[in-house]
Write a protein that holds these residues in place. Structure first.
Motif, PDB file in Angstrom:
ATOM      1  N   ILE A 126      93.278  64.385  61.704  1.00 38.70           N
ATOM      2  CA  ILE A 126      93.143  64.639  60.150  1.00 38.70           C
ATOM      3  C   ILE A 126      92.527  66.137  60.021  1.00 38.70           C
ATOM      4  CG2 ILE A 126      92.384  62.364  59.491  1.00 38.70           C
ATOM      5  CD1 ILE A 126      89.536  62.895  60.055  1.00 38.70           C
ATOM      6  N   GLY A 127      92.296  66.804  61.294  1.00 39.92           N
ATOM      7  CA  GLY A 127      91.611  68.085  61.056  1.00 39.92           C
ATOM      8  C   GLY A 127      91.604  68.820  62.178  1.00 39.92           C
TER       9      GLY A 127
ATOM     10  N   SER B 290      88.620  72.217  59.820  1.00 38.78           N
ATOM     11  CA  SER B 290      89.859  72.400  58.760  1.00 38.78           C
ATOM     12  C   SER B 290      90.294  71.171  58.557  1.00 38.78           C
ATOM     13  CB  SER B 290      90.480  73.419  58.942  1.00 38.78           C
ATOM     14  OG  SER B 290      89.432  74.903  59.193  1.00 38.78           O
ATOM     15  N   ARG B 291      90.434  70.735  57.283  1.00 36.98           N
ATOM     16  CA  ARG B 291      90.995  69.277  56.859  1.00 36.98           C
ATOM     17  C   ARG B 291      92.762  69.738  56.591  1.00 36.98           C
ATOM     18  NH1 ARG B 291      87.666  65.312  56.415  1.00 36.98           N
ATOM     19  NH2 ARG B 291      85.551  66.001  55.998  1.00 36.98           N
ATOM     20  N   ASN B 292      93.545  68.912  56.930  1.00 36.81           N
ATOM     21  CA  ASN B 292      95.080  68.980  56.590  1.00 36.81           C
ATOM     22  C   ASN B 292      95.567  70.075  57.586  1.00 36.81           C
ATOM     23  OD1 ASN B 292      94.893  66.881  54.521  1.00 36.81           O
ATOM     24  ND2 ASN B 292      94.113  68.409  53.167  1.00 36.81           N
ATOM     25  N   PRO B 293      95.372  69.800  58.696  1.00 37.78           N
ATOM     26  CA  PRO B 293      96.039  71.025  59.589  1.00 37.78           C
ATOM     27  C   PRO B 293      97.496  71.146  59.508  1.00 37.78           C
ATOM     28  CG  PRO B 293      95.481  69.100  60.929  1.00 37.78           C
ATOM     29  CD  PRO B 293      95.088  68.900  59.396  1.00 37.78           C
ATOM     30  N   ARG B 294      97.867  72.212  59.840  1.00 40.83           N
ATOM     31  CA  ARG B 294      99.457  72.579  59.859  1.00 40.83           C
ATOM     32  C   ARG B 294      99.693  72.024  61.355  1.00 40.83           C
ATOM     33  NH1 ARG B 294      99.700  75.550  55.806  1.00 40.83           N
ATOM     34  NH2 ARG B 294      98.360  77.371  55.263  1.00 40.83           N
TER      35      ARG B 294
ATOM     36  N   LYS C 169      95.229  59.391  63.912  1.00 42.71           N
ATOM     37  CA  LYS C 169      95.747  60.008  63.022  1.00 42.71           C
ATOM     38  C   LYS C 169      94.874  61.467  63.170  1.00 42.71           C
ATOM     39  CE  LYS C 169      97.452  61.202  58.308  1.00 42.71           C
ATOM     40  NZ  LYS C 169      97.570  60.840  57.134  1.00 42.71           N
TER      41      LYS C 169
ATOM     42  N   GLN D 273      83.245  66.498  61.655  1.00 38.47           N
ATOM     43  CA  GLN D 273      84.142  66.695  60.411  1.00 38.47           C
ATOM     44  C   GLN D 273      83.236  67.543  59.343  1.00 38.47           C
ATOM     45  OE1 GLN D 273      82.801  63.663  61.730  1.00 38.47           O
ATOM     46  NE2 GLN D 273      81.497  62.661  60.376  1.00 38.47           N
TER      47      GLN D 273
ATOM     48  N   GLY E  63     101.402  60.503  61.993  1.00 40.61           N
ATOM     49  CA  GLY E  63     100.408  61.791  61.902  1.00 40.61           C
ATOM     50  C   GLY E  63      99.587  61.619  63.416  1.00 40.61           C
TER      51      GLY E  63
END
Length: 175
Positions: free
Chosen positions: A98-99, A124-128, A96, A120, A158
């Protein structure tokens, strides 16, 4: 008529255009004519480009810059440079997304030990992200709204399924 001699059909011509447009829209709605129908009958030009799906314009899995968590930033810089999108996606153990790490992330984290850090710590976490079945015009609006130039396409789980750069949309004539 607006013509001072009453000869040129100015007002009536405009009225006919308005009535024609109203009839066309009424028929379009009554018959359930959709964006897909427009795409079928107008595949070329700007209208056709806007109605293309993101998955038709995106680069496939072999071209995606991806690394898994735990990899060092030195590998992220190499992958980012090799693929040429200015970004590298970071996946977890299940695959998945994740960033992401962008050129901007590199500049913001510039320090002596940057290349030794795990990805990590910099990502940048939760990318668009975007789904492949979204219209190209909607993808363009999304990119403009969020001020991003690259989006990863993800599947239902995801996981990365492709990558779309704003230049892909421009080349296709979306903007």
């Amino acid at each position: 008529e607006a013509c001072p001699h009453g000869l040129a059909p100015t007002t009536s011509a405009m009225l006919q255009l308005a009535v024609g447009d109203a009839l066309a829209i009424a028929l379009l709605e009554r018959r359930g004519f959709s964006a897909e129908d427009f795409k079928t009958f107008h595949p070329g030009g700007k209208l056709g480009a806007q109605l293309r799906l993101v998955q038709e314009l995106a680069h496939g899995t072999g071209q995606m810059p991806l690394l898994s968590v735990g990899r060092p930033m030195s590998e992220a810089v190499i992958e980012m440079s090799a693929k040429g999108f200015g970004v590298v996606g970071i996946t977890d153990e299940s695959g998945k997304l994740i960033g992401v790490i962008t050129d901007g992330d590199l500049r913001r984290h510039m320090a002596g030990d940057l290349l030794a850090q795990p990805v990590q710590e910099v990502m940048s976490r939760n990318p668009r992200v975007i789904k492949g079945d979204v219209l190209a015009s909607a993808a363009m609006e999304f990119m403009e709204e969020h001020k991003v130039t690259v989006l990863f396409l993800v599947d239902e789980a995801g996981a990365p399924a492709g990558i779309l750069h704003i230049h892909d949309l421009l080349r296709a004539g979306v903007a």
